[in-house]
Scaffold this motif. Structure first.
Motif, mmCIF file in Angstrom:
data_model
loop_
_atom_site.group_PDB
_atom_site.id
_atom_site.type_symbol
_atom_site.label_atom_id
_atom_site.label_comp_id
_atom_site.label_asym_id
_atom_site.label_seq_id
_atom_site.Cartn_x
_atom_site.Cartn_y
_atom_site.Cartn_z
ATOM 1 N N TYR A 261 10.498 -15.840 -8.884
ATOM 2 C CA TYR A 261 9.904 -15.221 -7.701
ATOM 3 C C TYR A 261 8.390 -15.152 -7.883
ATOM 4 O O TYR A 261 7.904 -14.820 -8.975
ATOM 5 C CB TYR A 261 10.443 -13.806 -7.488
ATOM 6 C CG TYR A 261 11.941 -13.707 -7.537
ATOM 7 C CD1 TYR A 261 12.694 -13.848 -6.383
ATOM 8 C CD2 TYR A 261 12.591 -13.471 -8.751
ATOM 9 C CE1 TYR A 261 14.079 -13.752 -6.436
ATOM 10 C CE2 TYR A 261 13.965 -13.381 -8.809
ATOM 11 C CZ TYR A 261 14.709 -13.528 -7.654
ATOM 12 O OH TYR A 261 16.078 -13.447 -7.697
ATOM 13 N N PRO A 262 7.638 -15.404 -6.818
ATOM 14 C CA PRO A 262 6.179 -15.202 -6.886
ATOM 15 C C PRO A 262 5.846 -13.734 -6.636
ATOM 16 O O PRO A 262 6.566 -13.019 -5.915
ATOM 17 C CB PRO A 262 5.660 -16.093 -5.760
ATOM 18 C CG PRO A 262 6.773 -16.103 -4.769
ATOM 19 C CD PRO A 262 8.050 -16.012 -5.544
ATOM 20 N N LEU A 263 4.748 -13.279 -7.237
ATOM 21 C CA LEU A 263 4.279 -11.908 -7.066
ATOM 22 C C LEU A 263 2.816 -11.937 -6.646
ATOM 23 O O LEU A 263 2.022 -12.719 -7.191
ATOM 24 C CB LEU A 263 4.434 -11.110 -8.358
ATOM 25 C CG LEU A 263 5.859 -10.955 -8.916
ATOM 26 C CD1 LEU A 263 5.826 -10.239 -10.262
ATOM 27 C CD2 LEU A 263 6.752 -10.204 -7.939
ATOM 28 N N GLU A 264 2.481 -11.109 -5.695
ATOM 29 C CA GLU A 264 1.101 -11.000 -5.228
ATOM 30 C C GLU A 264 0.385 -9.934 -6.040
ATOM 31 O O GLU A 264 0.790 -8.759 -6.044
ATOM 32 C CB GLU A 264 1.072 -10.655 -3.742
ATOM 33 C CG GLU A 264 1.705 -11.709 -2.843
ATOM 34 C CD GLU A 264 0.927 -13.016 -2.869
ATOM 35 O OE1 GLU A 264 -0.280 -12.985 -3.176
ATOM 36 O OE2 GLU A 264 1.543 -14.067 -2.589
ATOM 37 N N LEU A 265 -0.678 -10.343 -6.732
ATOM 38 C CA LEU A 265 -1.419 -9.394 -7.562
ATOM 39 C C LEU A 265 -2.167 -8.364 -6.730
ATOM 40 O O LEU A 265 -2.465 -7.267 -7.218
ATOM 41 C CB LEU A 265 -2.398 -10.151 -8.464
ATOM 42 C CG LEU A 265 -1.758 -11.062 -9.521
ATOM 43 C CD1 LEU A 265 -2.835 -11.827 -10.279
ATOM 44 C CD2 LEU A 265 -0.920 -10.245 -10.494
ATOM 45 N N GLU A 266 -2.487 -8.703 -5.493
ATOM 46 C CA GLU A 266 -3.231 -7.759 -4.650
ATOM 47 C C GLU A 266 -2.337 -6.646 -4.125
ATOM 48 O O GLU A 266 -2.822 -5.575 -3.778
ATOM 49 C CB GLU A 266 -3.862 -8.514 -3.481
ATOM 50 C CG GLU A 266 -4.878 -9.563 -3.920
ATOM 51 C CD GLU A 266 -5.439 -10.330 -2.738
ATOM 52 O OE1 GLU A 266 -4.959 -10.073 -1.600
ATOM 53 O OE2 GLU A 266 -6.332 -11.168 -2.952
ATOM 54 N N GLY A 267 -1.048 -6.876 -4.041
ATOM 55 C CA GLY A 267 -0.133 -5.860 -3.546
ATOM 56 C C GLY A 267 0.445 -5.022 -4.670
ATOM 57 O O GLY A 267 0.076 -5.135 -5.846
ATOM 58 N N SER A 268 1.411 -4.175 -4.320
ATOM 59 C CA SER A 268 2.066 -3.311 -5.276
ATOM 60 C C SER A 268 3.164 -4.111 -5.996
ATOM 61 O O SER A 268 4.117 -4.584 -5.367
ATOM 62 C CB SER A 268 2.672 -2.092 -4.580
ATOM 63 O OG SER A 268 3.438 -1.329 -5.482
ATOM 64 N N ILE A 269 3.032 -4.240 -7.317
ATOM 65 C CA ILE A 269 4.015 -4.973 -8.098
ATOM 66 C C ILE A 269 5.363 -4.260 -8.069
ATOM 67 O O ILE A 269 6.425 -4.896 -7.967
ATOM 68 C CB ILE A 269 3.525 -5.162 -9.536
ATOM 69 C CG1 ILE A 269 2.201 -5.953 -9.564
ATOM 70 C CG2 ILE A 269 4.577 -5.866 -10.378
ATOM 71 C CD1 ILE A 269 2.319 -7.350 -9.043
ATOM 72 N N ARG A 270 5.339 -2.939 -8.129
ATOM 73 C CA ARG A 270 6.588 -2.182 -8.143
ATOM 74 C C ARG A 270 7.370 -2.386 -6.849
ATOM 75 O O ARG A 270 8.586 -2.601 -6.874
ATOM 76 C CB ARG A 270 6.282 -0.696 -8.353
ATOM 77 C CG ARG A 270 7.519 0.182 -8.538
ATOM 78 C CD ARG A 270 7.118 1.635 -8.664
ATOM 79 N NE ARG A 270 6.199 1.806 -9.768
ATOM 80 C CZ ARG A 270 6.569 1.979 -11.030
ATOM 81 N NH1 ARG A 270 7.863 1.980 -11.328
ATOM 82 N NH2 ARG A 270 5.685 2.132 -11.973
ATOM 83 N N GLU A 271 6.689 -2.329 -5.718
ATOM 84 C CA GLU A 271 7.368 -2.505 -4.438
ATOM 85 C C GLU A 271 7.925 -3.927 -4.296
ATOM 86 O O GLU A 271 9.022 -4.112 -3.756
ATOM 87 C CB GLU A 271 6.408 -2.204 -3.294
ATOM 88 C CG GLU A 271 5.991 -0.739 -3.225
ATOM 89 C CD GLU A 271 5.006 -0.488 -2.103
ATOM 90 O OE1 GLU A 271 4.637 -1.475 -1.408
ATOM 91 O OE2 GLU A 271 4.596 0.669 -1.931
ATOM 92 N N GLN A 272 7.193 -4.911 -4.793
ATOM 93 C CA GLN A 272 7.687 -6.289 -4.719
ATOM 94 C C GLN A 272 8.935 -6.487 -5.575
ATOM 95 O O GLN A 272 9.890 -7.147 -5.158
ATOM 96 C CB GLN A 272 6.586 -7.257 -5.157
ATOM 97 C CG GLN A 272 5.372 -7.270 -4.253
ATOM 98 C CD GLN A 272 4.303 -8.236 -4.736
ATOM 99 O OE1 GLN A 272 4.531 -9.433 -4.850
ATOM 100 N NE2 GLN A 272 3.124 -7.716 -5.008
ATOM 101 N N LEU A 273 8.946 -5.894 -6.777
ATOM 102 C CA LEU A 273 10.124 -6.011 -7.626
ATOM 103 C C LEU A 273 11.320 -5.282 -7.019
ATOM 104 O O LEU A 273 12.463 -5.762 -7.100
ATOM 105 C CB LEU A 273 9.814 -5.466 -9.024
ATOM 106 C CG LEU A 273 8.827 -6.285 -9.870
ATOM 107 C CD1 LEU A 273 8.567 -5.593 -11.201
ATOM 108 C CD2 LEU A 273 9.344 -7.694 -10.106
ATOM 109 N N GLU A 274 11.070 -4.113 -6.435
ATOM 110 C CA GLU A 274 12.160 -3.386 -5.795
ATOM 111 C C GLU A 274 12.746 -4.193 -4.637
ATOM 112 O O GLU A 274 13.967 -4.222 -4.441
ATOM 113 C CB GLU A 274 11.667 -2.024 -5.313
ATOM 114 C CG GLU A 274 11.373 -1.045 -6.452
ATOM 115 C CD GLU A 274 10.822 0.275 -5.941
ATOM 116 O OE1 GLU A 274 10.546 0.344 -4.701
ATOM 117 O OE2 GLU A 274 10.674 1.213 -6.742
#
Length: 819
Positions: A261-274
């Protein structure tokens, strides 16, 4: 993505709607145009739905061509949209990086995932080899062609966690104690890290060059599956973040599943993982919850902590490209501790022993597993730095041989077997290991003192094969105490030409068409080097292996002291590649072909030997070896002289007992019988019937002379027995001096012949070089003449020679150039 899917669903409803009022006609006209545009930008997940929708719409449009609701232009546009959507579905590799990662979470293979996972866990002999396969990628990432001074970091640490949650501490007597649950391998990279989707793709490697040892994508999955049932891959490269999961629970018979999965560093990492673990892929979330001991929230907290450390810590925050591998709940048990019970383990921390045991084994093995790691690599296991100077501080009489291996043609039929035109170079280091030799005598030690063969390959110098007793594979004598003094052979394939198997545990010669020829040539060369080196050293000790053993043991204390200092930050020593060790390159290599083998010529090794300044501990010096060889030659000459004499022994008559008879008695005896000659019995003897009397006895023949005569023989008879005997010492001495003079005469003739040959060679080379020099001088004169003309034209004058005598004034006229 959800909005796009909703738009497709809405437009699909409008397309299949058969209302005939004006509002429906207007909606349908808009739908055709928007759907055509959407087909050009659709992702792989939406393309299949679009094709079905657009095909149905196109069919309906053709049937309604007689009505004025859809024009001909819109029908053509819709047909083109269908074609583009089908083309996009056939070539998904043309999609963007983000689109590929978004779709990979639901992408599986047709291979049985459960069987594939079990296959991965059986590829490595030991967990250490699996970890080394994972570290190969980290070492390759530190080598850069464009930035040779890149500061590489490779850190192997414990994965720790401390939580006050009840479900985590219910099994622990110390609820707030920090626990070790796994191991983390983190490293930076000199170049951008490849796409995580390609890394996690089954049966695909991102490396295929001869310099890289790691096979990113093949070894990563196999190594993780061997050590742990759950691993996380974190990548930060070019301001992009991605996470991948390698889990046993995600594998099914329907296919292998390795999500990323890609993750956006500008956003919240915790919310993206959830969102990923709870909404997009709940099945992956259930597997990831094992990282939090069954609690997904704890697992997400731990992953967020790792990502923040990669992005903002003092160690990794300034790095452009960072890779981190998290392996949870290791499956490892040390062989030495396998018989111990687990009662001594700390409550609530059952994985600390496994992690610490594996890290300790890694720290002990790494220095000997890689031989070409430069000083700009910072490798740490736990808090201790690893130094790659293992063999330089252990081997006595360390020497190096440079040979060229022909991978295609057998050396038996090749004319250029010593320097093949299409071969590759290897280095062979040979020396004695006094530390191992001394430890082998300890009954509690697992070390053995036989010849140890180590085969390294690729740019990093990775250990590919180790044979504790390499005598059999090299074809050397394996009986008795031959090669049993701690002899160590290191083969360095620095050019990376040996074919390796995927797990880098052996050489795969079967991969090549001429693999058997390649293998035979390689091991025959190593046989010649190891055997020749050992016999050369043994010859200095007069062939006594006991004396050689004592000489090797005598250096154990000094080398042990040097070996203990190698981890001192102030200690400096050259690497194997840069060190100047004793070699045999002063003249042509001392090797020759004989009976299908390559033999090392001991007589030529001293002449070809060059002492190396980095060979610190020697069993003997060069001068001592020269004196030893001179003594050996002198003994051979003496033995040869004695042997030549023994072939032609001096013929001597055997003396027989002679009865001493007085003159008075001889005068009384009527007759004397003369026996046969004892040495030449075939010859007849004359009998003397003359009676002895005082008149017959000469006064000039004393009794001593008659005692030396053979029994019953006269002086005439002694002269008749040929050849005469040499009975005096001065005659023996004269014969010996005569033989010496003849030998010296022969030697002088030999040296004269050699001198004439050298003189002839010198004359030929002199003529050749004089001819070449004359040609070069003529070319130089031509160039000077052309340069002079060019200079004259540049100055605006042309030089013309006159017909007068050369050298006299006025023989050259300067005229202006017509230019």
């Amino acid at each position: 993505m959800a909005e796009t899917i909703n738009l497709v669903d809405t437009e699909t409803i409008n397309l299949v709607d058969t209302e005939t009022d004006a509002e429906a006609e207007a909606n349908q006209s808009v739908t055709v145009a928007e759907t055509a545009t959407l087909a050009e930008t659709a992702t792989v997940a939406e393309t299949a739905t679009l094709i079905e929708t657009l095909t149905a719409t196109l069919t309906e449009t053709v049937t309604q061509a007689e009505t004025p609701t859809v024009t001909l232009a819109e029908t053509v546009t819709l047909a083109e949209a269908v074609a583009k959507a089908k083309k996009a579905l056939e070539r998904p590799l043309l999609l963007t990086h983000t689109e590929r990662q978004n779709t990979s979470t639901r992408k599986t293979t047709f291979i049985n995932g459960i069987g594939l996972w079990h296959s991965w866990t059986r590829n490595f002999k030991t967990p250490l080899l699996a970890v080394l396969d994972l570290l190969d990628n980290a070492f390759d990432a530190g080598f850069s062609t464009f930035n040779p001074t890149f500061k590489s970091k490779i850190y192997i640490t414990e994965d720790k966690w401390m939580s006050s949650e009840s479900n985590f501490t219910s099994v622990s007597a110390t609820p707030f104690q920090e626990s070790v649950t796994g191991m983390v391998i983190a490293n930076n990279s000199a170049d951008p890290i490849c796409d995580i989707l390609s890394i996690l793709e089954v049966y695909k490697s991102a490396k295929a060059d001869c310099e890289s040892i790691g096979e990113n994508g093949v070894g990563l999955k196999q190594g993780c599956a061997t050590i742990s049932d759950l691993s996380f891959v974190l990548i930060r490269s070019n301001e992009k973040m991605a996470i991948g999961v390698i889990a046993k629970d995600l594998q099914h018979e329907a296919g292998a599943y390795l999500p990323s999965y890609p993750l956006e560093l500008e956003g919240s990492i915790r919310e993206q993982l959830e969102k990923i673990f709870k909404v997009d892929d709940p099945e992956v979330g259930r597997s990831a919850a094992a990282y939090g001991f069954g609690d997904l929230k704890i697992a997400i907290d731990r992953l967020v902590k790792h990502i923040e450390d990669m992005c903002s810590s003092s160690t990794w925050g300034d790095e452009k490209h960072v890779f981190r591998l998290i392996m949870d709940k290791l499956r490892y048990r040390n062989v030495k501790e396998s018989s111990q019970e687990s009662n001594n383990m700390e409550d609530g921390d059952p994985y600390r022993r496994a992690v610490n045991g594996l890290m300790q084994e890694i720290k002990s093995a790494l220095p000997s597993q890689y031989i070409h790691i430069p000083l700009n690599f910072d490798v740490k296991v736990g808090m201790e730095k690893v130094y790659f100077n293992y063999w330089q501080t252990r081997l006595a009489e360390l020497s190096v041989f440079y040979v060229k291996i022909d991978p295609d043609n057998s050396f038996r039929v090749s004319d250029d077997w010593m320097e093949p035109a299409f071969g590759y170079h290897i280095r062979v280091f040979v020396g004695f290991d006094p530390i191992r030799f001394l430890e082998s005598e300890d009954p509690n030690s697992s070390e053995i003192k036989t010849l140890s063969l180590h085969l390294y390959s690729r740019k990093s110098g990775r250990l590919i094969r180790h044979d504790p007793d390499g005598r059999s594979i090299l074809g050397l004598t394996a009986g008795g105490t031959n090669y049993c003094q701690g002899l160590t052979v290191i083969v360095d394939d620095f050019a990376g030409q040996l074919p390796l198997n995927p797990t880098k545990q052996d050489v795969a010669f079967s991969e090549q068409a001429n693999g058997q020829v390649h293998e035979k040539n390689l091991y025959l060369w190593i046989n010649a080097i190891a055997g020749g080196y050992y016999n050369y050293i043994l010859d200095f000790f007069n062939g006594r292996k006991g004396d050689l053993s004592n000489g090797v043991k005598g250096l154990s204390k000094k080398l042990k002291k040097l070996y203990d200092q190698r981890c001192d930050p102030k200690f400096q020593i050259n690497s194997l590649a840069k060190g100047r060790y004793t070699n045999y390159t002063r003249r042509q290599l001392p090797f020759r072909r004989l009976n299908g083998k390559i033999m090392c010529t001991k007589n030529e090794m001293t002449e070809a030997r060059i002492e190396g300044c980095d060979t610190q501990f020697r069993l003997f010096t060069e001068n001592a070896m020269i004196l030893k060889e001179e003594e050996t030659r002198e003994k051979k000459r003496t033995k040869r002289g004695v042997r030549s004499k023994s072939k032609t022994p001096v013929k001597r008559a055997r003396l027989e007992e002679v009865e001493v008879v007085t003159i008075r008695e001889r005068s009384i005896s009527p007759e004397v019988t003369v026996p046969r000659n004892s040495r030449y019995p075939s010859r007849s003897r004359r009998s003397s019937n003359v009676q002895s009397s005082p008149d017959n006895i000469s006064s000039s023949s004393p009794l001593s002379h008659r005692l030396l005569l053979k029994g019953g023989e006269s002086d005439a008879e002694v002269d008749d027995t040929k050849p005469p005997a040499l009975t005096s010492a001065w005659q023996l001495e004269a014969e010996r001096w005569k033989a010496t003079a003849e030998k010296q005469t022969r030697d002088s003739e030999t040296w004269k012949t050699r001198a004439r040959l050298l003189k002839a060679q010198y004359t030929q080379k002199k003529v050749f070089y004089e001819d070449a020099l004359r040609k070069k001088e003529e070319e130089l004169a031509i160039y000077k003449k052309l340069a002079g003309k060019a200079g004259a034209n540049t100055n605006g004058f042309v030089v013309a020679k006159s017909s007068s005598t050369e050298g006299e004034p006025g023989d050259t006229l300067k005229t202006e150039s017509p230019i």
